[in-house]
Structures are given as structure tokens and as C-alpha cells.
Design a protein around this motif. Structure first.
Motif, PDB file in Angstrom:
ATOM      1  N   PRO A   1       0.832  -1.206   0.000  1.00 51.48           N
ATOM      2  CA  PRO A   1       0.000   0.000   0.000  1.00 51.48           C
ATOM      3  C   PRO A   1       0.869   1.260   0.000  1.00 51.48           C
ATOM      4  O   PRO A   1       1.781   1.399   0.825  1.00 51.48           O
ATOM      5  CB  PRO A   1      -0.813  -0.129   1.290  1.00 51.48           C
ATOM      6  N   SER A   2       0.579   2.142  -0.941  1.00 52.51           N
ATOM      7  CA  SER A   2       1.418   3.329  -1.110  1.00 52.51           C
ATOM      8  C   SER A   2       0.563   4.524  -1.495  1.00 52.51           C
ATOM      9  O   SER A   2      -0.518   4.382  -2.067  1.00 52.51           O
ATOM     10  CB  SER A   2       2.469   3.103  -2.209  1.00 52.51           C
ATOM     11  N   ILE A   3       1.079   5.711  -1.193  1.00 54.73           N
ATOM     12  CA  ILE A   3       0.556   6.965  -1.737  1.00 54.73           C
ATOM     13  C   ILE A   3       1.713   7.607  -2.480  1.00 54.73           C
ATOM     14  O   ILE A   3       2.686   8.061  -1.874  1.00 54.73           O
ATOM     15  CB  ILE A   3       0.029   7.899  -0.632  1.00 54.73           C
ATOM     16  N   GLY A   4       1.636   7.583  -3.790  1.00 50.97           N
ATOM     17  CA  GLY A   4       2.773   8.030  -4.582  1.00 50.97           C
ATOM     18  C   GLY A   4       3.952   7.109  -4.359  1.00 50.97           C
ATOM     19  O   GLY A   4       3.830   5.890  -4.447  1.00 50.97           O
ATOM     20  N   SER A   5       5.094   7.684  -4.027  1.00 50.60           N
ATOM     21  CA  SER A   5       6.302   6.885  -3.769  1.00 50.60           C
ATOM     22  C   SER A   5       6.443   6.492  -2.305  1.00 50.60           C
ATOM     23  O   SER A   5       7.374   5.777  -1.942  1.00 50.60           O
ATOM     24  CB  SER A   5       7.546   7.667  -4.209  1.00 50.60           C
ATOM     25  N   PHE A   6       5.490   6.945  -1.463  1.00 50.92           N
ATOM     26  CA  PHE A   6       5.556   6.651  -0.025  1.00 50.92           C
ATOM     27  C   PHE A   6       4.919   5.295   0.232  1.00 50.92           C
ATOM     28  O   PHE A   6       3.708   5.120   0.074  1.00 50.92           O
ATOM     29  CB  PHE A   6       4.839   7.743   0.774  1.00 50.92           C
ATOM     30  N   ASP A   7       5.739   4.328   0.655  1.00 54.06           N
ATOM     31  CA  ASP A   7       5.286   2.956   0.891  1.00 54.06           C
ATOM     32  C   ASP A   7       5.040   2.752   2.390  1.00 54.06           C
ATOM     33  O   ASP A   7       5.974   2.858   3.192  1.00 54.06           O
ATOM     34  CB  ASP A   7       6.341   1.969   0.384  1.00 54.06           C
ATOM     35  N   PHE A   8       3.805   2.468   2.760  1.00 54.94           N
ATOM     36  CA  PHE A   8       3.444   2.342   4.177  1.00 54.94           C
ATOM     37  C   PHE A   8       4.204   1.213   4.864  1.00 54.94           C
ATOM     38  O   PHE A   8       4.663   1.366   5.999  1.00 54.94           O
ATOM     39  CB  PHE A   8       1.934   2.102   4.314  1.00 54.94           C
ATOM     40  N   LYS A   9       4.309   0.081   4.192  1.00 51.89           N
ATOM     41  CA  LYS A   9       4.864  -1.097   4.862  1.00 51.89           C
ATOM     42  C   LYS A   9       6.339  -0.929   5.204  1.00 51.89           C
ATOM     43  O   LYS A   9       6.729  -1.120   6.360  1.00 51.89           O
ATOM     44  CB  LYS A   9       4.648  -2.340   3.996  1.00 51.89           C
ATOM     45  N   SER A  10       7.156  -0.582   4.231  1.00 54.96           N
ATOM     46  CA  SER A  10       8.586  -0.445   4.502  1.00 54.96           C
ATOM     47  C   SER A  10       8.866   0.723   5.439  1.00 54.96           C
ATOM     48  O   SER A  10       9.783   0.667   6.268  1.00 54.96           O
ATOM     49  CB  SER A  10       9.367  -0.272   3.195  1.00 54.96           C
ATOM     50  N   PHE A  11       8.063   1.789   5.352  1.00 53.54           N
ATOM     51  CA  PHE A  11       8.237   2.933   6.253  1.00 53.54           C
ATOM     52  C   PHE A  11       7.998   2.527   7.696  1.00 53.54           C
ATOM     53  O   PHE A  11       8.807   2.812   8.587  1.00 53.54           O
ATOM     54  CB  PHE A  11       7.287   4.062   5.861  1.00 53.54           C
ATOM     55  N   ASN A  12       6.871   1.855   7.946  1.00 52.04           N
ATOM     56  CA  ASN A  12       6.550   1.451   9.316  1.00 52.04           C
ATOM     57  C   ASN A  12       7.472   0.351   9.825  1.00 52.04           C
ATOM     58  O   ASN A  12       7.720   0.255  11.031  1.00 52.04           O
ATOM     59  CB  ASN A  12       5.101   0.982   9.395  1.00 52.04           C
ATOM     60  N   GLU A  13       7.977  -0.455   8.935  1.00 48.27           N
ATOM     61  CA  GLU A  13       8.836  -1.574   9.317  1.00 48.27           C
ATOM     62  C   GLU A  13      10.086  -1.111  10.047  1.00 48.27           C
ATOM     63  O   GLU A  13      10.558  -1.754  10.982  1.00 48.27           O
ATOM     64  CB  GLU A  13       9.230  -2.362   8.064  1.00 48.27           C
ATOM     65  N   ILE A  14      10.651   0.033   9.644  1.00 44.75           N
ATOM     66  CA  ILE A  14      12.002   0.354  10.097  1.00 44.75           C
ATOM     67  C   ILE A  14      12.153   1.746  10.715  1.00 44.75           C
ATOM     68  O   ILE A  14      13.218   2.081  11.208  1.00 44.75           O
ATOM     69  CB  ILE A  14      12.984   0.201   8.908  1.00 44.75           C
ATOM     70  N   ARG A  15      11.087   2.550  10.725  1.00 43.30           N
ATOM     71  CA  ARG A  15      11.278   3.909  11.224  1.00 43.30           C
ATOM     72  C   ARG A  15      10.572   4.220  12.553  1.00 43.30           C
ATOM     73  O   ARG A  15      11.221   4.229  13.593  1.00 43.30           O
ATOM     74  CB  ARG A  15      10.899   4.920  10.139  1.00 43.30           C
ATOM     75  N   PRO A  16       9.254   4.500  12.562  1.00 48.89           N
ATOM     76  CA  PRO A  16       8.654   5.044  13.804  1.00 48.89           C
ATOM     77  C   PRO A  16       8.836   4.157  15.028  1.00 48.89           C
ATOM     78  O   PRO A  16       9.200   4.640  16.103  1.00 48.89           O
ATOM     79  CB  PRO A  16       7.174   5.187  13.431  1.00 48.89           C
ATOM     80  N   GLY A  17       8.586   2.844  14.895  1.00 50.72           N
ATOM     81  CA  GLY A  17       8.655   1.960  16.054  1.00 50.72           C
ATOM     82  C   GLY A  17      10.069   1.632  16.480  1.00 50.72           C
ATOM     83  O   GLY A  17      10.398   1.673  17.675  1.00 50.72           O
ATOM     84  N   LEU A  18      10.932   1.297  15.528  1.00 47.57           N
ATOM     85  CA  LEU A  18      12.302   0.920  15.867  1.00 47.57           C
ATOM     86  C   LEU A  18      13.069   2.074  16.494  1.00 47.57           C
ATOM     87  O   LEU A  18      13.769   1.907  17.503  1.00 47.57           O
ATOM     88  CB  LEU A  18      13.037   0.429  14.611  1.00 47.57           C
ATOM     89  N   ILE A  19      12.966   3.265  15.909  1.00 48.06           N
ATOM     90  CA  ILE A  19      13.683   4.412  16.482  1.00 48.06           C
ATOM     91  C   ILE A  19      13.086   4.779  17.839  1.00 48.06           C
ATOM     92  O   ILE A  19      13.816   5.114  18.789  1.00 48.06           O
ATOM     93  CB  ILE A  19      13.649   5.609  15.518  1.00 48.06           C
ATOM     94  N   LEU A  20      11.751   4.689  17.956  1.00 43.50           N
ATOM     95  CA  LEU A  20      11.109   4.986  19.237  1.00 43.50           C
ATOM     96  C   LEU A  20      11.582   4.025  20.319  1.00 43.50           C
ATOM     97  O   LEU A  20      11.701   4.404  21.494  1.00 43.50           O
ATOM     98  CB  LEU A  20       9.584   4.918  19.084  1.00 43.50           C
ATOM     99  N   TRP A  21      11.850   2.785  19.960  1.00 42.88           N
ATOM    100  CA  TRP A  21      12.392   1.805  20.916  1.00 42.88           C
ATOM    101  C   TRP A  21      13.650   2.359  21.583  1.00 42.88           C
ATOM    102  O   TRP A  21      13.797   2.317  22.816  1.00 42.88           O
ATOM    103  CB  TRP A  21      12.680   0.513  20.159  1.00 42.88           C
ATOM    104  N   VAL A  22      14.559   2.915  20.814  1.00 39.98           N
ATOM    105  CA  VAL A  22      15.788   3.481  21.373  1.00 39.98           C
ATOM    106  C   VAL A  22      15.485   4.722  22.206  1.00 39.98           C
ATOM    107  O   VAL A  22      16.059   4.910  23.293  1.00 39.98           O
ATOM    108  CB  VAL A  22      16.789   3.820  20.249  1.00 39.98           C
ATOM    109  N   LEU A  23      14.571   5.546  21.725  1.00 46.75           N
ATOM    110  CA  LEU A  23      14.220   6.745  22.492  1.00 46.75           C
ATOM    111  C   LEU A  23      13.590   6.377  23.833  1.00 46.75           C
ATOM    112  O   LEU A  23      13.806   7.061  24.844  1.00 46.75           O
ATOM    113  CB  LEU A  23      13.274   7.634  21.683  1.00 46.75           C
TER     114      LEU A  23
END
Length: 430
Positions: free
Chosen positions: A195-217
Motif C-alpha cells: 500500500p502506497s501513496i505516490g512513492s511513499f510505501d506504508f509497509k517499509s516505512f513502518n517496518e524500520i522507522r517510527p517503532g524501531l527508532i522509538l524503541w531506542v528513544l
């Protein structure tokens, strides 16, 4: 190609079908809260006294105050701001574009690579804030824990509904496992593959950014809370957790291209299973040891520290070496001259190196690291060992799913391969 041929109806259910999908959706969400209410200083320990648990559970579930306390407006606004920061960083920070694996349409999807830059920017901003305003300025993730969990759950549910609705637009490539026609199951497993809007891909974005980085924070926030309580010092156990898990996430971010050959990206759709895992489960369950060490401050000493270091770095070595072999091989490189067998379909299966010792050696490395993180809490409570136990179940289930697909794909060649590499994850054991 006709739509029915490109997106065939799913005939095989996983997770026991719609009832299992519903129970897992509710259970995972409930368990995230339960790990807090069953292991926190506000609940009376980790675990609270067993003789009062039934009465406390009953009174809590029937208490309107408890349910209203789950939502925290300030925490929700902060979480939305965090998610917006990650989205803005994806758009604004420079990054290479790489191709994913070949889709059923014959096309290759392009993905933007800048997770490591996002991670460094977030760490820099947090470090600057702590330097300027002190440790107490970054303890809010500990103080408003439940509110942040609820905000993440709302985001995960909302995204699962949004991408499910998007999947009915014409021309969408659906996941082979998420087109059953049952709303509950497809919403959970993920109906659309990318699932994407333009070039923004929901799956790969969520896979590696908001949750993983928040884990460290979150880990940093736990260390700040401990530092406030200890006059600016933190325990050796907290230092180890902070170092191990920050390095683990940094390694994942730095090697971002490697995720595009994983089952999550190539096979699974994006539904509640992945959204709740990425946004809720990873940051708020994987940080359990750090949160525990805030109110049960453990000093390990040199001997125990050495044991933890050995277990962790052994796991990391196996994890990184095995993944490196796999990624090199998939990219047409073979610097170690690994042996392999060629199947009738033309695919090549590694039969030496780490992949000759077991079919999933990277899982072994992951499990050793998970165990090392729990060792930082010693053996004071079984709750802090929930993560490696859960992770073992998850990886075994993933290994079984993967091997079922391989058996169907390679047929007799897979039987031949499993005789050459008989062990699934742990050499000589499993």
C-alpha cells in the motif's frame, strides 16, 4: 494479465483463520497493556503478589477510571508529532532509491533509503535536549507510558483500516495470503502487498522507522528516569541495555536495504498484524528490560557483565555474518566461495558457511541477543524473559511458514536440500 490471475483468491488460512486473526488482534493489544500493569512500580512489583491478582484484574476491568486513564491527550499529541517527524524526515532527508525484488507483475518497486539519517537526526535532537535541559526533560516516556501505548494502538488500528480500504482501488497488487474475502482475516493479515501513496510505501516505512527508532528513544528515557533517581548516574545493567539495543537498531538502519528481501516485505500484505507489530509491539514490549531497570536497579558487577557481553556479541556475530553471507549471495557475490545447489527452477540454495550449519542461522543470532538483554535483569523475575520466549515462538513460526513456501516452490529439490542442511535454526538441536 487478468485481475483474477494476478490476484488469485486466498484458499489457505494461517493463524487458524478469521477466529485466530481476531483473537491475536485483541490478544496482542491486551498483552501490551498487561505487561505494564503486571510489571511496574505502580502495580506493586513485577509480578504483583499472586494472591491479589484475580481480584485486582476483575476490579480493574470493571473500573471506568482505568479505561479513561488509558488515553492521555498530551501523550497522543506527542506521538502524532513523533510520527509526523518520521514522515517529514523520509521526504526531506536525502537518500538513495533502490529496487526491491521482482513483483508478480514483472516490475520492481523503488524504495527510498534514509532510515539511518532519520535515526541520527532523532538521536541528535534528543541528545541536544538532554544536554540543554537535563535528564528530567526526557523522562516523559516513562511517566506517560500508558498514554503513549494507547496513541500507538490507535495509529496502528487506523492505518490497518486505511490500507484495507485503499486495497479496493483498481489495479492494486494484493498479497497472495490476504485475499480471502473475509474482512477480519484480510484486515489482519494485510490485503494489499505494497500500500502506497505516490512513492511513499506504508509497509517499509513502518517496518524500520517510527517503532524501531522509538524503541531506542524509550530506552534513553528510561535511562534518564533512572539518572534522575540516582543523582545523575545509571547502573551498569542500564548501560548495557542502552548500548546493545541502540547498536541493534543502528545496525538495522544502516543495513536498511537488507529488509527488502525479508518475508514481511516480499510476501506479507500490510494489515494490523504488521502495523501493531511495528508501531506498538516493538517499541513498548522490546523495551521491557529497560523499563524494569528503572524501578529495580540492578548492578551486575564485572563477572556478570562479562557473561552478558559474551552472549550478546556471540549472537551479534552470528546474526551479522549469516545475514552478510545471504545478502552477498542474493546480490550475485560470493566472496567466501560458499557451496550451493541449483534447483530445477534455477534458484540457488546455500549449503555451506553459516547457511550450511542451519537453514536460519540469523534466527539463532537474534535469539542469543534477546537472551543477553534479559540477562541484564539477572533472574529476579520471569517477566523480563518474556521477550526471548515470545521471540523464539515468533521465529519458529516464521521458519515454518518460510519452509512451507519453499517446499511448495522447490518440491523434490527442497527434500534434497533439507538432507544436506538438516537443522532448522540451532545446529545439532533444532
Amino acid at each position: 494479465m487478468a485481475t483474477s490471475e494476478l490476484n488469485p483468491r486466498t484458499k489457505h488460512y494461517e493463524f487458524l483463520g478469521p477466529p485466530g486473526a481476531f483473537l491475536i488482534s485483541v490478544g496482542v493489544t491486551f498483552l501490551t497493556y498487561a505487561l505494564y500493569f503486571g510489571c511496574s512500580e505502580t502495580s506493586g512489583g513485577c509480578l504483583p503478589p499472586l494472591d491479589i491478582l484475580p481480584q485486582r484484574l476483575t476490579s480493574s476491568l470493571t473500573s471506568s477510571e482505568l479505561w479513561t486513564s488509558l488515553f492521555d491527550k498530551d501523550a497522543a499529541l506527542l506521538y502524532i508529532a513523533w510520527y509526523a517527524f518520521c514522515v517529514a524526515a523520509w521526504f526531506l532527508l536525502p537518500g538513495d532509491w533502490i529496487e526491491g525484488t521482482t513483483l508478480r507483475t514483472g516490475e520492481k518497486k523503488l524504495y527510498k533509503i534514509n532510515a539511518f539519517g532519520t535515526f541520527l537526526l532523532a538521536l541528535g535532537l534528543v541528545a541536544g535536549s538532554i544536554w540543554r535541559f537535563g535528564f528530567e526533560s526526557f523522562t516523559f516516556l516513562y511517566e506517560r507510558w500508558v498514554g503513549f501505548v494507547t496513541a500507538a494502538v490507535i495509529m496502528a488500528v487506523a492505518q490497518a483500516f486505511f490500507v484495507y480500504a485503499m486495497s479496493f482501488r483498481s489495479g492494486k497488487l494484493l498479497a497472495l495470503g490476504g485475499n480471502s474475502g473475509n474482512v477480519i482475516y484480510d484486515w489482519f493479515i494485510g490485503r494489499e502487498l505494497n500500500p502506497s501513496i505516490g512513492s511513499f510505501d506504508f509497509k517499509s516505512f513502518n517496518e524500520i522507522r517510527p517503532g524501531l527508532i522509538l524503541w531506542v528513544l524509550i530506552d534513553i528515557s528510561m535511562a534518564c528516569e533512572q539518572a534522575v533517581r540516582r543523582g545523575g548516574q545509571i547502573t551498569d545493567s542500564m548501560w548495557l541495555i542502552l548500548a546493545f539495543q541502540t547498536w541493534y537498531v543502528a545496525d538495522c538502519m544502516y543495513n536498511e536495504p537488507a529488509i527488502f528481501t525479508t518475508m514481511d516485505i516480499t510476501t506479507d500484505g500490510f494489515g494490523y498484524m504488521l502495523s501493531v507489530g511495528d508501531l506498538v509491539w516493538v517499541p513498548f514490549v522490546y523495551s521491557l528490560q529497560a523499563r524494569y531497570l528503572v524501578f529495580n536497579q540492578v548492578e551486575l558487577g564485572p563477572v556478570w557483565t562479562a557473561i552478558v557481553l559474551v552472549v550478546n556479541f556471540t549472537g551479534y556475530y552470528i546474526f551479522r555474518q549469516s545475514n552478510g553471507e545471504k545478502n552477498d549471495f542474493r546480490n550475485g557475490k560470493n566472496p567466501k566461495n560458499l557451496k550451493f545447489m541449483t534447483t530445477a527452477s534455477g534458484s540457488k540454495l546455500i549449503t555451506s558457511g553459516w547457511w550450511g550449519r542451519s537453514r536460519h542461522p540469523n534466527y539463532l543470532g537474534d535469539l542469543l541477543m534477546a537472551f543477553a538483554w534479559s540477562l541484564t535483569t539477572k533472574f529476579n523475575t520471569p517477566v523480563t524473559y518474556f521477550y526471548p520466549i515470545y521471540f523464539a515462538v515468533l521465529l519458529i513460526h516464521r521458519q515454518l511458514r518460510d519452509e512451507d513456501k519453499c517446499a511448495a516452490k522447490y518440491g523434490a529439490d527442497w527434500d534434497k536440500y533439507t538432507k544436506i542442511v538438516p537443522y532448522r535454526i540451532i545446529p545439532y538441536i533444532y
